[in-house]
Design an enzyme around this catalytic site. Structure first.
Site, PDB file in Angstrom:
ATOM      1  CG  HIS A 270      49.098  85.271  26.634  1.00 33.27           C
ATOM      2  ND1 HIS A 270      48.447  86.207  25.880  1.00 33.27           N
ATOM      3  CD2 HIS A 270      48.165  84.355  26.976  1.00 33.27           C
ATOM      4  CE1 HIS A 270      47.169  85.877  25.769  1.00 33.27           C
ATOM      5  NE2 HIS A 270      46.973  84.744  26.423  1.00 33.27           N
TER       6      HIS A 270
ATOM      7  N   GLY B 231      40.188  81.373  21.370  1.00 27.15           N
ATOM      8  CA  GLY B 231      40.101  81.661  22.800  1.00 27.15           C
ATOM      9  C   GLY B 231      41.027  82.755  23.288  1.00 27.15           C
TER      10      GLY B 231
ATOM     11  CG  HIS C 294      47.627  80.117  28.753  1.00 29.68           C
ATOM     12  ND1 HIS C 294      46.796  80.679  29.696  1.00 29.68           N
ATOM     13  CD2 HIS C 294      47.306  80.714  27.581  1.00 29.68           C
ATOM     14  CE1 HIS C 294      45.997  81.569  29.116  1.00 29.68           C
ATOM     15  NE2 HIS C 294      46.285  81.604  27.832  1.00 29.68           N
TER      16      HIS C 294
ATOM     17  CG  ASN D 282      44.078  80.095  23.959  1.00 37.90           C
ATOM     18  OD1 ASN D 282      44.069  78.919  23.610  1.00 37.90           O
ATOM     19  ND2 ASN D 282      43.804  80.476  25.197  1.00 37.90           N
TER      20      ASN D 282
ATOM     21  CB  SER E 206      40.428  86.906  26.259  1.00 36.06           C
ATOM     22  OG  SER E 206      41.316  86.527  27.290  1.00 36.06           O
TER      23      SER E 206
ATOM     24  CG  ASP F  70      45.706  83.228  34.078  1.00 35.81           C
ATOM     25  OD1 ASP F  70      45.909  83.236  32.857  1.00 35.81           O
ATOM     26  OD2 ASP F  70      44.613  83.587  34.594  1.00 35.81           O
ATOM     27  CB  ILE F  71      44.301  87.303  37.481  1.00 34.96           C
ATOM     28  CG1 ILE F  71      43.839  88.033  38.734  1.00 34.96           C
ATOM     29  CG2 ILE F  71      43.238  87.307  36.403  1.00 34.96           C
ATOM     30  CD1 ILE F  71      43.648  89.530  38.547  1.00 34.96           C
TER      31      ILE F  71
HETATM   32  P1  AMP Z   1      43.897  84.194  26.620  1.00 36.20           P
HETATM   33  O1  AMP Z   1      42.416  83.947  26.821  1.00 36.20           O
HETATM   34  O2  AMP Z   1      44.652  83.028  26.027  1.00 36.20           O
HETATM   35  O3  AMP Z   1      44.124  85.487  25.861  1.00 36.20           O
HETATM   36  O4  AMP Z   1      44.517  84.347  28.068  1.00 36.20           O
HETATM   37  C1  AMP Z   1      44.461  85.538  28.781  1.00 36.20           C
HETATM   38  C2  AMP Z   1      44.713  85.181  30.220  1.00 36.20           C
HETATM   39  O5  AMP Z   1      45.022  86.363  30.933  1.00 36.20           O
HETATM   40  C3  AMP Z   1      43.519  84.526  30.925  1.00 36.20           C
HETATM   41  O6  AMP Z   1      43.881  83.223  31.385  1.00 36.20           O
HETATM   42  C4  AMP Z   1      43.230  85.485  32.087  1.00 36.20           C
HETATM   43  O7  AMP Z   1      42.835  84.822  33.267  1.00 36.20           O
HETATM   44  C5  AMP Z   1      44.560  86.195  32.253  1.00 36.20           C
HETATM   45  N1  AMP Z   1      44.502  87.514  32.864  1.00 36.20           N
HETATM   46  C6  AMP Z   1      43.604  88.496  32.592  1.00 36.20           C
HETATM   47  N2  AMP Z   1      43.873  89.588  33.351  1.00 36.20           N
HETATM   48  C7  AMP Z   1      44.947  89.272  34.120  1.00 36.20           C
HETATM   49  C8  AMP Z   1      45.704  89.979  35.130  1.00 36.20           C
HETATM   50  N3  AMP Z   1      45.404  91.243  35.491  1.00 36.20           N
HETATM   51  N4  AMP Z   1      46.731  89.331  35.710  1.00 36.20           N
HETATM   52  C9  AMP Z   1      47.037  88.065  35.359  1.00 36.20           C
HETATM   53  N5  AMP Z   1      46.386  87.354  34.410  1.00 36.20           N
HETATM   54  C10 AMP Z   1      45.350  87.952  33.810  1.00 36.20           C
END
Ligand code: AMP
Ligand code: ZN
Length: 112
Positions: free
Chosen positions: A98, A91, A100, A85, A93, A30-31
């Site tokens: 995916h 939550g 976590h 999520n 986004s 995760d970034i």
């Molecule tokens: P969610 O809020 O459950 O949809 O998780 C989306 C996740 O994607 C968040 O934890 C972000 O930090 C992660 N994320 C967003 N952009 C990137 C990226 N370019 N590379 C890796 N993780 C990302």
């Protein structure tokens, strides 16, 4: 889906630290890590959320969970949290399914 961030990570158009890649799934860091270990595990094919994956493809569903278990084992994690999520209200986004995988600190329950 060419407007999807995670599809672009699968295709290599957007860089990520790839932990594991198979024919069906990709795992990457995760970034914005929320714990010392924060890996995202995604289907290579686009699905909006885990419910859509589950309805469509039980083999893919199990491969996502197996990848999480394999990574936890490879990292020697005694405890970890899998979080999924589903929907903006929970939550989500990024609307590409995916898991976590979070580990390396204490986690509260109930979640926020
Ligand atoms: P969610 O809020 O459950 O949809 O998780 C989306 C996740 O994607 C968040 O934890 C972000 O930090 C992660 N994320 C967003 N952009 C990137 C990226 N370019 N590379 C890796 N993780 C990302
Ligand atoms: Zn996608």
């Amino acid at each position: 889906d060419m407007d999807c961030l995670f599809c672009k990570i699968v295709s290599g158009d957007i860089p990520a630290t790839i932990i594991k890649k198979t024919e069906l799934i990709t795992a990457f860091n995760d970034i914005t890590p929320q714990a010392p270990t924060h890996v995202l595990i995604i289907p290579n094919k686009h699905f909006e959320n885990i419910g859509e994956v589950s309805i469509a493809d039980s083999k893919l569903t199990s491969e996502l969970f197996k990848a999480a278990a394999d990574i936890a084992s490879e990292y020697g994690l005694e405890s970890y949290r899998l979080n999924i999520n589903t929907g903006a209200g929970a939550g989500q986004s990024v609307f590409h399914a995916h898991l976590h995988l979070l580990a390396g600190r204490a986690f509260a329950w109930p979640p926020g």
